[in-house]
Design a protein around this motif. Structure first.
Motif, PDB file in Angstrom:
ATOM      1  N   VAL A 276       0.852  -1.184   0.000  1.00 16.59           N
ATOM      2  CA  VAL A 276       0.000   0.000   0.000  1.00 16.59           C
ATOM      3  C   VAL A 276       0.887   1.232   0.000  1.00 16.59           C
ATOM      4  O   VAL A 276       2.037   1.184   0.441  1.00 16.59           O
ATOM      5  CB  VAL A 276      -0.968   0.043   1.209  1.00 16.59           C
ATOM      6  CG1 VAL A 276      -1.988  -1.074   1.121  1.00 16.59           C
ATOM      7  CG2 VAL A 276      -0.194  -0.021   2.517  1.00 16.59           C
ATOM      8  N   ILE A 277       0.359   2.340  -0.498  1.00 18.13           N
ATOM      9  CA  ILE A 277       1.100   3.593  -0.606  1.00 18.13           C
ATOM     10  C   ILE A 277       0.361   4.666   0.188  1.00 18.13           C
ATOM     11  O   ILE A 277      -0.859   4.814   0.058  1.00 18.13           O
ATOM     12  CB  ILE A 277       1.249   4.017  -2.072  1.00 18.13           C
ATOM     13  CG1 ILE A 277       2.019   2.944  -2.839  1.00 18.13           C
ATOM     14  CG2 ILE A 277       1.964   5.364  -2.189  1.00 18.13           C
ATOM     15  CD1 ILE A 277       1.915   3.060  -4.336  1.00 18.13           C
ATOM     16  N   VAL A 278       1.093   5.388   1.005  1.00 16.77           N
ATOM     17  CA  VAL A 278       0.516   6.420   1.873  1.00 16.77           C
ATOM     18  C   VAL A 278       1.046   7.782   1.436  1.00 16.77           C
ATOM     19  O   VAL A 278       2.263   8.001   1.432  1.00 16.77           O
ATOM     20  CB  VAL A 278       0.868   6.164   3.352  1.00 16.77           C
ATOM     21  CG1 VAL A 278       0.193   7.213   4.245  1.00 16.77           C
ATOM     22  CG2 VAL A 278       0.464   4.762   3.762  1.00 16.77           C
ATOM     23  N   LYS A 279       0.141   8.682   1.081  1.00 13.97           N
ATOM     24  CA  LYS A 279       0.535  10.021   0.636  1.00 13.97           C
ATOM     25  C   LYS A 279      -0.061  11.060   1.572  1.00 13.97           C
ATOM     26  O   LYS A 279      -1.277  11.150   1.736  1.00 13.97           O
ATOM     27  CB  LYS A 279       0.044  10.279  -0.789  1.00 13.97           C
ATOM     28  CG  LYS A 279       0.636   9.329  -1.819  1.00 13.97           C
ATOM     29  CD  LYS A 279       0.122   9.636  -3.227  1.00 13.97           C
ATOM     30  CE  LYS A 279       0.706   8.682  -4.256  1.00 13.97           C
ATOM     31  NZ  LYS A 279       0.230   8.977  -5.637  1.00 13.97           N
ATOM     32  N   GLN A 280       0.802  11.852   2.168  1.00 19.15           N
ATOM     33  CA  GLN A 280       0.343  12.927   3.042  1.00 19.15           C
ATOM     34  C   GLN A 280      -0.048  14.141   2.216  1.00 19.15           C
ATOM     35  O   GLN A 280       0.631  14.508   1.259  1.00 19.15           O
ATOM     36  CB  GLN A 280       1.433  13.307   4.043  1.00 19.15           C
ATOM     37  CG  GLN A 280       0.997  14.360   5.047  1.00 19.15           C
ATOM     38  CD  GLN A 280       2.086  14.676   6.056  1.00 19.15           C
ATOM     39  OE1 GLN A 280       3.130  14.025   6.069  1.00 19.15           O
ATOM     40  NE2 GLN A 280       1.842  15.666   6.898  1.00 19.15           N
TER      41      GLN A 280
ATOM     42  N   ASP B 203       4.653  13.991   3.095  1.00 19.59           N
ATOM     43  CA  ASP B 203       5.512  12.878   2.719  1.00 19.59           C
ATOM     44  C   ASP B 203       4.725  11.799   1.969  1.00 19.59           C
ATOM     45  O   ASP B 203       3.506  11.749   2.025  1.00 19.59           O
ATOM     46  CB  ASP B 203       6.153  12.273   3.966  1.00 19.59           C
ATOM     47  CG  ASP B 203       6.911  13.316   4.778  1.00 19.59           C
ATOM     48  OD1 ASP B 203       7.550  14.176   4.152  1.00 19.59           O
ATOM     49  OD2 ASP B 203       6.842  13.271   6.011  1.00 19.59           O
ATOM     50  N   VAL B 204       5.484  10.930   1.316  1.00 28.11           N
ATOM     51  CA  VAL B 204       4.901   9.792   0.606  1.00 28.11           C
ATOM     52  C   VAL B 204       5.474   8.522   1.209  1.00 28.11           C
ATOM     53  O   VAL B 204       6.679   8.407   1.392  1.00 28.11           O
ATOM     54  CB  VAL B 204       5.210   9.839  -0.899  1.00 28.11           C
ATOM     55  CG1 VAL B 204       4.670   8.598  -1.596  1.00 28.11           C
ATOM     56  CG2 VAL B 204       4.648  11.097  -1.527  1.00 28.11           C
ATOM     57  N   PHE B 205       4.624   7.590   1.556  1.00 29.74           N
ATOM     58  CA  PHE B 205       5.039   6.355   2.211  1.00 29.74           C
ATOM     59  C   PHE B 205       4.493   5.155   1.435  1.00 29.74           C
ATOM     60  O   PHE B 205       3.438   5.256   0.819  1.00 29.74           O
ATOM     61  CB  PHE B 205       4.506   6.291   3.640  1.00 29.74           C
ATOM     62  CG  PHE B 205       4.799   7.511   4.477  1.00 29.74           C
ATOM     63  CD1 PHE B 205       5.815   7.496   5.409  1.00 29.74           C
ATOM     64  CD2 PHE B 205       4.037   8.662   4.338  1.00 29.74           C
ATOM     65  CE1 PHE B 205       6.089   8.620   6.183  1.00 29.74           C
ATOM     66  CE2 PHE B 205       4.297   9.788   5.109  1.00 29.74           C
ATOM     67  CZ  PHE B 205       5.334   9.770   6.030  1.00 29.74           C
ATOM     68  N   SER B 206       5.197   4.027   1.498  1.00 31.50           N
ATOM     69  CA  SER B 206       4.635   2.803   0.945  1.00 31.50           C
ATOM     70  C   SER B 206       4.856   1.660   1.912  1.00 31.50           C
ATOM     71  O   SER B 206       5.876   1.607   2.593  1.00 31.50           O
ATOM     72  CB  SER B 206       5.256   2.462  -0.423  1.00 31.50           C
ATOM     73  OG  SER B 206       6.551   1.978  -0.262  1.00 31.50           O
ATOM     74  N   ALA B 207       3.907   0.775   2.001  1.00 30.22           N
ATOM     75  CA  ALA B 207       4.026  -0.393   2.877  1.00 30.22           C
ATOM     76  C   ALA B 207       3.920  -1.643   2.034  1.00 30.22           C
ATOM     77  O   ALA B 207       2.895  -1.902   1.431  1.00 30.22           O
ATOM     78  CB  ALA B 207       2.926  -0.370   3.941  1.00 30.22           C
ATOM     79  N   SER B 208       5.014  -2.401   1.978  1.00 31.26           N
ATOM     80  CA  SER B 208       5.028  -3.666   1.240  1.00 31.26           C
ATOM     81  C   SER B 208       5.227  -4.809   2.223  1.00 31.26           C
ATOM     82  O   SER B 208       6.010  -4.697   3.154  1.00 31.26           O
ATOM     83  CB  SER B 208       6.150  -3.668   0.201  1.00 31.26           C
ATOM     84  OG  SER B 208       6.035  -2.557  -0.649  1.00 31.26           O
ATOM     85  N   PHE B 209       4.524  -5.921   2.027  1.00 33.99           N
ATOM     86  CA  PHE B 209       4.540  -7.011   3.011  1.00 33.99           C
ATOM     87  C   PHE B 209       4.168  -8.318   2.335  1.00 33.99           C
ATOM     88  O   PHE B 209       3.586  -8.336   1.243  1.00 33.99           O
ATOM     89  CB  PHE B 209       3.539  -6.726   4.139  1.00 33.99           C
ATOM     90  CG  PHE B 209       2.313  -5.989   3.690  1.00 33.99           C
ATOM     91  CD1 PHE B 209       1.302  -6.623   2.989  1.00 33.99           C
ATOM     92  CD2 PHE B 209       2.188  -4.631   3.947  1.00 33.99           C
ATOM     93  CE1 PHE B 209       0.174  -5.927   2.559  1.00 33.99           C
ATOM     94  CE2 PHE B 209       1.067  -3.928   3.522  1.00 33.99           C
ATOM     95  CZ  PHE B 209       0.061  -4.587   2.835  1.00 33.99           C
ATOM     96  N   PRO B 210       4.507  -9.445   2.961  1.00 33.93           N
ATOM     97  CA  PRO B 210       4.096 -10.743   2.416  1.00 33.93           C
ATOM     98  C   PRO B 210       2.579 -10.807   2.298  1.00 33.93           C
ATOM     99  O   PRO B 210       1.857 -10.377   3.199  1.00 33.93           O
ATOM    100  CB  PRO B 210       4.620 -11.749   3.445  1.00 33.93           C
ATOM    101  CG  PRO B 210       5.720 -11.034   4.148  1.00 33.93           C
ATOM    102  CD  PRO B 210       5.318  -9.599   4.185  1.00 33.93           C
TER     103      PRO B 210
ATOM    104  N   ALA C 196       8.287   4.246   3.120  1.00 35.01           N
ATOM    105  CA  ALA C 196       7.729   3.063   2.485  1.00 35.01           C
ATOM    106  C   ALA C 196       7.860   1.913   3.437  1.00 35.01           C
ATOM    107  O   ALA C 196       8.890   1.718   4.039  1.00 35.01           O
ATOM    108  CB  ALA C 196       8.466   2.770   1.188  1.00 35.01           C
ATOM    109  N   VAL C 197       6.828   1.117   3.576  1.00 33.46           N
ATOM    110  CA  VAL C 197       6.867  -0.023   4.472  1.00 33.46           C
ATOM    111  C   VAL C 197       6.830  -1.287   3.640  1.00 33.46           C
ATOM    112  O   VAL C 197       5.816  -1.590   3.045  1.00 33.46           O
ATOM    113  CB  VAL C 197       5.678  -0.004   5.453  1.00 33.46           C
ATOM    114  CG1 VAL C 197       5.760  -1.184   6.372  1.00 33.46           C
ATOM    115  CG2 VAL C 197       5.645   1.285   6.202  1.00 33.46           C
ATOM    116  N   ASN C 198       7.910  -2.009   3.623  1.00 32.36           N
ATOM    117  CA  ASN C 198       7.964  -3.297   2.944  1.00 32.36           C
ATOM    118  C   ASN C 198       7.903  -4.368   4.005  1.00 32.36           C
ATOM    119  O   ASN C 198       8.720  -4.382   4.892  1.00 32.36           O
ATOM    120  CB  ASN C 198       9.251  -3.434   2.137  1.00 32.36           C
ATOM    121  CG  ASN C 198       9.369  -2.370   1.089  1.00 32.36           C
ATOM    122  OD1 ASN C 198       8.421  -2.119   0.369  1.00 32.36           O
ATOM    123  ND2 ASN C 198      10.526  -1.732   1.014  1.00 32.36           N
ATOM    124  N   MET C 199       6.921  -5.248   3.916  1.00 35.12           N
ATOM    125  CA  MET C 199       6.731  -6.272   4.942  1.00 35.12           C
ATOM    126  C   MET C 199       6.732  -7.644   4.308  1.00 35.12           C
ATOM    127  O   MET C 199       6.265  -7.822   3.229  1.00 35.12           O
ATOM    128  CB  MET C 199       5.411  -6.037   5.667  1.00 35.12           C
ATOM    129  CG  MET C 199       5.279  -4.622   6.167  1.00 35.12           C
ATOM    130  SD  MET C 199       3.592  -4.203   6.575  1.00 35.12           S
ATOM    131  CE  MET C 199       3.639  -2.452   6.527  1.00 35.12           C
TER     132      MET C 199
END
Length: 243
Positions: free
Chosen positions: A23-27, A196-203, A240-243
């Motif tokens: 998922v991508i998080v944009k402030q 800021d721009v964030f991304s979360a990646s995960f299994p 960015a969050v990579n999980m």
């Protein structure tokens, strides 16, 4: 909100996260903050990899705390779906850890609950002045993951070189399962805004509740390191969050 420790049925919007691995998080840019030294509540949009918005996050905090405490303020972050229905409730309690993060007796954290009150987990900041990191706790307050960043000097160097900055997500077996990354968003935007721009990646098979907890870590990281554009943003600005 009544808090329960036994997980119940998930909101349909959260169930959708079961099919996602990122998922991508944009402030949102707050124009008032750009023009004046005035703090407003943070707002974020959360997207899938096809740039379709799936959630919206809005900060709920005291006006006085915004102006006087800045990025150290307590807050409640309300996550809603595209219909405006509440999905998650993220709370940052008021504690001295926000002001003195490296004191052993202080702990900054966010608590993650479903809109029904079911407790999903907690993100706690570690007390380390040189290597920033976080503990990831489940609904039973057992540590199931950790998030570790490089030393502060390397984070500062990465910011000066306009590079991304990352926290590694490690499970209880010591295996790397993801990453929380700050992505460089452009010199002018970095200098004059805290959007800021964030991304979360995960299994993809990670428990949905823990995906929600890791997603929530983005907000604590943002406030800990990247919230005030008038300060040195050498630790985190886009995450960015990579999980």
């Amino acid at each position: 909100m009544a808090i329960t420790s036994q997980p119940g049925p998930l909101h349909p919007a959260l169930q959708y996260m079961g099919a996602l691995d990122q998922v991508i998080v944009k402030q949102e840019v707050a124009l008032l903050e750009v023009i004046l030294p005035y703090e407003v509540g943070n707002k974020y949009s959360i997207f899938n990899t096809m740039n379709q918005r799936i959630f919206y996050a809005a900060e709920d905090s005291n006006w006085c705390c915004k102006q006087c405490c800045g990025p150290h303020r307590p807050f409640a972050m309300k996550i809603t779906d595209n219909m405006g229905q509440p999905v998650l409730h993220i709370e940052r309690p008021c504690n001295m850890g926000a002001f003195f993060p490296n004191w052993p007796c202080c702990s900054d954290s966010v608590i993650v609950n479903a809109e029904t009150g079911d407790h999903f987990g907690t993100i706690e900041r570690k007390c380390n002045p040189f290597f920033p990191g976080y503990r990831v706790l489940d609904h039973n307050q057992a540590q199931v993951m950790s998030m570790d960043g490089p030393c502060c000097c390397l984070l500062l160097l990465a910011a000066m070189c306009c590079q991304d900055q990352a926290f590694t997500v490690v499970n209880s077996d010591g295996e790397e399962i993801g990453q929380v990354k700050k992505q460089f968003s452009g010199l002018l935007k970095e200098m004059f805004t805290d959007a800021d721009v964030f991304s979360a990646s995960f299994p993809i098979d990670l428990d949905i509740r823990m995906k929600a907890v890791l997603l929530s870590s983005v907000f604590l990281i943002d406030f800990n390191f990247y919230e005030d554009p008038r300060e040195d943003k050498g630790v985190v600005t886009q995450t960015a969050v990579n999980m």
